[in-house]
Design a protein around this motif. Structure first.
Motif, PDB file in Angstrom:
ATOM      1  N   CYS A  71       1.241  17.858 -30.920  1.00  0.00           N
ATOM      2  CA  CYS A  71       0.071  17.046 -30.575  1.00  0.00           C
ATOM      3  C   CYS A  71      -1.051  17.967 -30.093  1.00  0.00           C
ATOM      4  O   CYS A  71      -0.838  18.825 -29.241  1.00  0.00           O
ATOM      5  CB  CYS A  71       0.432  16.046 -29.494  1.00  0.00           C
ATOM      6  N   CYS A  74      -1.862  16.935 -26.055  1.00  0.00           N
ATOM      7  CA  CYS A  74      -0.949  17.236 -24.943  1.00  0.00           C
ATOM      8  C   CYS A  74       0.050  18.353 -25.285  1.00  0.00           C
ATOM      9  O   CYS A  74       0.765  18.826 -24.428  1.00  0.00           O
ATOM     10  CB  CYS A  74      -0.205  15.979 -24.506  1.00  0.00           C
ATOM     11  N   CYS A 134       0.076  12.666 -30.795  1.00  0.00           N
ATOM     12  CA  CYS A 134       1.264  11.847 -30.602  1.00  0.00           C
ATOM     13  C   CYS A 134       0.834  10.411 -30.313  1.00  0.00           C
ATOM     14  O   CYS A 134      -0.344  10.156 -30.044  1.00  0.00           O
ATOM     15  CB  CYS A 134       2.128  12.389 -29.470  1.00  0.00           C
ATOM     16  N   CYS A 137      -0.996   9.692 -26.914  1.00  0.00           N
ATOM     17  CA  CYS A 137      -2.348  10.251 -26.879  1.00  0.00           C
ATOM     18  C   CYS A 137      -3.280   9.447 -27.788  1.00  0.00           C
ATOM     19  O   CYS A 137      -4.435   9.226 -27.461  1.00  0.00           O
ATOM     20  CB  CYS A 137      -2.344  11.709 -27.302  1.00  0.00           C
TER      21      CYS A 137
END
Ligand code: ZN
Length: 170
Positions: A71, A74, A134, A137
């Motif tokens: 991701c 994050c 992801c 997120c």
């Protein structure tokens, strides 16, 4: 008969025998793709059927799997579901390539040989998300956009304009 997914195929015999390429391809076998993945232990499900269509050899089917991507927001590794349809026509000259471009995806082949794994890899590279995120997120971004509206600054007179005015009045 399961043939597996060979690195290269002979185009003419593939069509004549209406071969089917069905099986799992290790992600490790696709080095350019593997470079973009967070992990390379997984497999790709390939299912392609060869046939003759309007004077060309066609390869049609699906590529699927879950690709481990990192991701961008994050850094967490998450599984990105890949499911893409393939509709290739194997052509031997650029004129046919141009003619078919509207309706399907022509692939130019040389010496009756197609680099099958490379073609599969190209297809996947094109369908990868530009900005992998992801699920959590993706939700955060959807609820509160990162690009907050810019607050308008109070209007101020350009200091140079003010100076010019001063000079003129002198
Ligand atoms: Zn994330």
């Amino acid at each position: 008969m399961a043939l597996g997914i060979p690195a290269r195929i002979r185009v003419s015999s593939t069509a004549a025998q209406a071969e089917r390429f069905h099986g799992d391809l290790p992600l490790k076998a696709l080095p350019r793709l593997a470079e973009l993945l967070a992990e390379t232990g997984g497999m790709l499900a390939v299912s392609l059927q060869a046939s003759s269509l309007q004077g060309h050899v066609a390869l049609q089917g699906t590529l699927g799997g879950v690709l481990p991507l990192a991701c961008k927001r994050c850094g967490k590794t998450y599984g990105w579901p890949l499911q893409t349809e393939v509709d290739w026509r194997l052509v031997v000259d650029e004129a046919s390539e141009r003619a078919l471009m509207q309706d399907c995806e022509p692939l130019l082949v040389e010496n009756d040989e197609l680099q099958l794994r490379e073609a599969i890899e190209d297809e996947i590279l094109l369908s990868l998300p530009m900005l992998p995120r992801c699920e959590s997120c993706e939700n955060v971004v959807a609820v509160q956009p990162e690009a907050a509206p810019v607050e308008e600054e109070p209007r101020r007179e350009n200091p140079f304009a003010a100076l010019k005015k001063q000079l003129k009045s002198d």
